[in-house]
Design an enzyme around this catalytic site. Structure first.
Site, PDB file in Angstrom:
ATOM      1  N   ASP A 406       0.851  -1.198   0.000  1.00  0.00           N
ATOM      2  CA  ASP A 406       0.000   0.000   0.000  1.00  0.00           C
ATOM      3  C   ASP A 406       0.890   1.253   0.000  1.00  0.00           C
ATOM      4  O   ASP A 406       2.106   1.160   0.180  1.00  0.00           O
ATOM      5  CB  ASP A 406      -0.883  -0.053   1.257  1.00  0.00           C
ATOM      6  CG  ASP A 406      -1.926   1.042   1.253  1.00  0.00           C
ATOM      7  OD1 ASP A 406      -2.256   1.557   0.165  1.00  0.00           O
ATOM      8  OD2 ASP A 406      -2.424   1.391   2.345  1.00  0.00           O
ATOM      9  N   GLU A 409       2.584   5.023  -3.997  1.00  0.00           N
ATOM     10  CA  GLU A 409       2.595   5.974  -5.138  1.00  0.00           C
ATOM     11  C   GLU A 409       3.941   6.693  -5.262  1.00  0.00           C
ATOM     12  O   GLU A 409       4.310   6.992  -6.403  1.00  0.00           O
ATOM     13  CB  GLU A 409       1.450   6.988  -4.975  1.00  0.00           C
ATOM     14  CG  GLU A 409       0.080   6.369  -5.137  1.00  0.00           C
ATOM     15  CD  GLU A 409      -0.331   5.471  -3.957  1.00  0.00           C
ATOM     16  OE1 GLU A 409       0.084   5.780  -2.828  1.00  0.00           O
ATOM     17  OE2 GLU A 409      -1.034   4.481  -4.177  1.00  0.00           O
ATOM     18  N   ASP A 480      -8.770   3.760  -2.240  1.00  0.00           N
ATOM     19  CA  ASP A 480      -9.751   4.219  -1.247  1.00  0.00           C
ATOM     20  C   ASP A 480     -11.017   4.746  -1.902  1.00  0.00           C
ATOM     21  O   ASP A 480     -11.193   5.955  -2.078  1.00  0.00           O
ATOM     22  CB  ASP A 480      -9.112   5.283  -0.357  1.00  0.00           C
ATOM     23  CG  ASP A 480      -8.001   4.688   0.489  1.00  0.00           C
ATOM     24  OD1 ASP A 480      -7.881   3.442   0.525  1.00  0.00           O
ATOM     25  OD2 ASP A 480      -7.258   5.461   1.110  1.00  0.00           O
TER      26      ASP A 480
HETATM   27  C1  GLC Z   1      -4.697   3.383   2.851  1.00  0.00           C
HETATM   28  C2  GLC Z   1      -5.177   2.154   2.082  1.00  0.00           C
HETATM   29  C3  GLC Z   1      -6.226   1.442   2.874  1.00  0.00           C
HETATM   30  C4  GLC Z   1      -5.657   1.075   4.243  1.00  0.00           C
HETATM   31  C5  GLC Z   1      -5.152   2.309   4.963  1.00  0.00           C
HETATM   32  C6  GLC Z   1      -4.451   1.966   6.268  1.00  0.00           C
HETATM   33  O1  GLC Z   1      -5.694   4.307   2.965  1.00  0.00           O
HETATM   34  O2  GLC Z   1      -5.643   2.499   0.818  1.00  0.00           O
HETATM   35  O3  GLC Z   1      -6.676   0.304   2.193  1.00  0.00           O
HETATM   36  O4  GLC Z   1      -6.639   0.454   5.014  1.00  0.00           O
HETATM   37  O5  GLC Z   1      -4.235   2.996   4.135  1.00  0.00           O
HETATM   38  O6  GLC Z   1      -3.385   1.132   6.055  1.00  0.00           O
END
Ligand code: GLC
Length: 765
Positions: A406, A409, A480
């Site tokens: 995650d 980017e 998200d």
């Molecule tokens: C980001 C991710 C999400 C995750 C959060 C906490 O927002 O896109 O899926 O739950 O981080 O890690």
């Protein structure tokens, strides 16, 4: 200005020299051609790692207008002396022409006027910013565009402008122009028009812009702020042909482990081992199949990657061990940001070996992410990727079965990373602006390679950010989203376009991530989500709980119905993944992919195909119980009640909350498994085929079924079994084994012929 063109023909390419510029053209097949500035020919491509051999027969001849004509058995490329390129097919149909005019950029205002317009919050972006590359192509009135990754909006990308710049913005991403960029950058699209199809892949990983007829009706425009002038043109009789060639170049998703196609439950975050175990028990008690629970950032110690909070999540691999007794696997999140903390070994090792990105002065660059001050591995460097790959061992030792990458980017909380942050690869120093769009791609690659080396199983990696070619290393989710109907609606074009961009293993957060879901939205979302290749429910902290049992008995029953359906169809999904490795076609497909001659399919945003045999027409509007369904040519059978529908017609379909309209194409041969609570619960030694026929009994069908151990790479050594099943007109069914390499192949096979139970009346009828 009159130019003179000269050219040199090398064994596999043509170098064209004009007074102003030199270009190289290479052919990878009769339909696939690369056009690049000769100076850029050897630039690093992050998407295409092992270029396939590129020779195909072609002829080059000077043309009457002092230009050139290059032909293959499929393409006829005409280059005029001013270096404008027009591409025809071998029947003489013009597929794509360079635009001859100038760009009509939007009006520029005085600074004062701009400021005034901006004051009310209007967009004042300057689209005239200098670009090193501007490619203008003529836009035909009937052209539709598909692909471009995960962009917002509708299936057809015509008329909008997008930006390729991997972006973390958790606000509800609605239509452009507000959301021009999303988490992923896939600079590839397919154009379909009455005269034919083609695809373009602009192999430039920098910040790029795709104006697909936003500023003009006459042309479309691809711009890059920096980097190579290098694009690929793909011709093909069908859009499927183009996808096949694009994925031959950039790669295809490897076969996944079978369990990864089951249901995944996630939330940010399940707060302890106790909560995870109790959640798992609830799934089994409610008899809702589930294979996997995802562990979000709180399982770590102070958000330090590759650590584990033993107080809350148990010692060693105790949690995974207990979960596995009930068939559950665990996936854990890993972000790229490494906490700045002397004494923390990941940080110390990275600092000692200069593994982290630096600022222009050579100091390690810090920004803020979940752990506070953090540093960013330079995944551009092979050594760093190998190091990172090795770190996965910490999680494998805890029994973790997949890694969720995650924030890659990369996301940062103290403003974006400046453009000039340096990422070395040992030889070259890349600036952040040059590698931003491939940061997630390289992180996924490191993760994939580490898992492959140390786990020996088919790696399960999920990534939020990616680039063209990332499909080789990871599956994706759409980031998200929110618990809003607009995001359920957008899930369909978004997933279909990811598939049309070569990224076939994808899903959305079922129920929506941000905001509070409702019972109705959750039910309708699982009716879409159960068909999406990645089938995961995930939600944010502070939002209303949205596990299947968070509402009432009716919700549980509806949820169970669709998760059961998915488990029944698992062999179909697995076959589709196998098919993807052969031809690059997605699992979830826009109707247009198979029915491109049918205008009704070209803008179809709320229906999709699963493979070629199933068509889903979910309800994606609040309060709706009736919806319009369009069925393309052929005969279709209602999956639920076996009614027959004639294709090429619209129907009004009654779809109460527990019903997702689902149609099977007559002639379809659907492989099914018995109900299971998780993959592997039952030893599957038999398969059952549902064979759908039409009332006049004239359809025939053919299906390829693939079987292996669903786990490791033994299939690469031929340890798989392949069955060919065919249905003849007289209801005769033949099953043949064409490859017999899997030691645990079925001991029996059964089938049912499903006959239509009456026919439906179309709107015209
Ligand atoms: C980001 C991710 C999400 C995750 C959060 C906490 O927002 O896109 O899926 O739950 O981080 O890690």
């Amino acid at each position: 200005m009159r130019q003179t063109l000269s050219y040199t023909v090398l064994p596999a390419e043509i170098c064209i020299q004009s007074d102003t510029e030199n270009y190289t053209i290479q052919f990878f097949s009769a339909t696939t051609m690369r056009i690049c500035r000769t100076a850029d020919k050897n630039h690093v491509s992050f998407a295409i790692e092992n270029l396939p051999p590129f020779h195909t027969d072609f002829c080059v001849n000077p043309s009457e207008d002092s230009g050139l004509q290059i032909t293959t058995s499929y393409l006829d490329v005409r280059i005029s002396p001013d270096l404008k390129i027009d591409i025809y097919d071998n029947r003489g149909t013009l597929l794509l022409a360079d635009y001859r005019g100038d760009r009509v950029t939007t009006q520029t205002l005085s600074e004062e006027q701009m400021a005034l317009v901006a004051m009310e919050g209007h967009q004042t972006e300057d689209t005239t910013a200098p670009a090193t590359t501007t490619i203008l192509k003529k836009l035909e009135p009937s052209t539709y565009f598909y692909g471009l990754g995960d962009k917002t909006g509708y299936l057809n990308k015509r008329g909008y402008e997008y930006m390729m710049w991997n972006t973390d913005n958790p606000e509800p991403q609605l239509e452009i122009p507000t959301f021009k960029a999303m988490y992923k950058s896939v600079p590839f699209f397919i154009a379909h028009s009455a005269s034919g199809n083609y695809g373009i892949f602009f192999d430039n990983q920098n910040r790029t812009y795709f104006d697909m007829g936003y500023e003009s009706n006459e042309y479309y425009c691809i711009r890059a702020e920096q980097g190579a002038y290098d694009y690929y043109f793909f011709g093909g009789d069908t859009m499927a042909d183009i996808l096949k060639e694009y994925t031959r170049l950039t790669g295809r998703a490897p076969l996944p482990q079978m369990w990864t196609l089951g249901y995944h439950q996630s939330r940010w975050s399940y707060s302890s081992a106790k909560e995870i175990l109790s959640l798992a028990d609830t799934f089994r008690r409610e008899q809702i199949p589930c294979d996997c629970i995802h562990m979000d950032i709180d399982y770590m110690d102070a958000f330090k990657v590759f650590t584990w909070n033993e107080t809350l999540y148990g010692e060693g691999n105790s949690l995974a061990g207990q979960m596995s007794k009930n068939g559950f696997k665990l996936v854990s999140i890993i972000d790229p940001g490494v906490k700045v903390e002397p004494g923390y070994d990941v940080y110390d090792t990275g600092v000692r070996n200069r593994y982290f990105a630096t600022d222009a002065q050579g100091e390690i660059y810090k920004n803020v992410v979940w752990p506070g001050d953090s540093v960013f591995p330079a995944f551009t460097d092979d050594t760093v990727r190998i190091w990172w790959g090795g770190l996965q061992k910490h999680l494998l030792e805890r029994g973790i079965r997949g890694i969720w990458n995650d924030m890659n980017e990369p996301a940062s909380f103290r403003g974006p990373l400046p453009d000039d942050i340096c990422f070395s690869d040992g030889n070259t120093t890349w600036k952040h602006s040059e590698i931003h769009n491939v940061y997630g791609h390289l992180m996924s690659k490191a993760t994939y390679e580490g898992l492959k080396q140390y786990d020996k199983k088919r790696p399960f990696v999920i990534t939020r950010a990616c680039y063209s070619g990332s499909q080789k290393y990871a599956c994706v989710w759409s980031g998200d989203n929110h618990s809003i109907w607009a995001h359920l609606q957008m899930a369909i074009p978004q997933l279909c376009n990811l598939g049309m961009s070569g990224i076939c293993f994808a899903g959305t957060d079922i129920g929506g991530f941000g905001s509070h879901t409702t019972k109705e939205l959750l039910c309708r979302w699982v009716e879409v989500g159960c068909f999406s290749p990645l089938f995961r429910n995930h939600s944010a902290k502070l939002t209303r709980r949205q596990e299947p049992f968070a509402f009432d008995t009716e919700t549980i029953n509806i949820y169970r119905k669709y998760v059961n359906l998915r488990y029944k169809l698992l062999p179909y999904y697995y076959d589709l993944f196998w098919e993807h490795t052969k031809n690059g076609l997605p699992i979830m497909r826009p109707l247009a992919l198979h029915y491109e001659q049918d205008k009704n399919t070209l803008e179809c945003n709320d229906m999709f195909l699963i493979g070629e045999q199933l068509l889903a027409a979910p309800v994606v509007n609040q309060g709706q119980e009736y919806r319009l369904v369009y069925l393309p040519e052929g005969t279709w059978i209602d999956y639920w009640n076996h009614r027959e529908y004639a294709g090429n017609a619209h129907y009004i379909y009654h779809a109460p909350l527990d019903t997702c309209p689902l149609f099977v194409k007559a002639g379809a041969i659907l492989p099914t498994y018995p109900a299971q609570q998780y993959v592997g619960e039952k030893a599957i030694d038999s398969i059952h085929f549902e064979i759908y026929i039409s009332s006049n009994d004239t359809v025939t069908g053919h299906y390829t079924h693939y079987l292996d151990n669903g786990t490791d790479f033994a299939y690469e050594q031929g340890r798989y079994t392949q069955y060919e099943i065919s249905l003849q007109k007289n209801r005769q069914v033949d099953i043949q084994i064409v490859h017999d390499g899997y030691e645990n192949a079925y001991t029996s096979m059964t089938y049912d012929i499903i006959e239509p139970s009456g026919s439906a009346v179309s709107l015209k009828g």
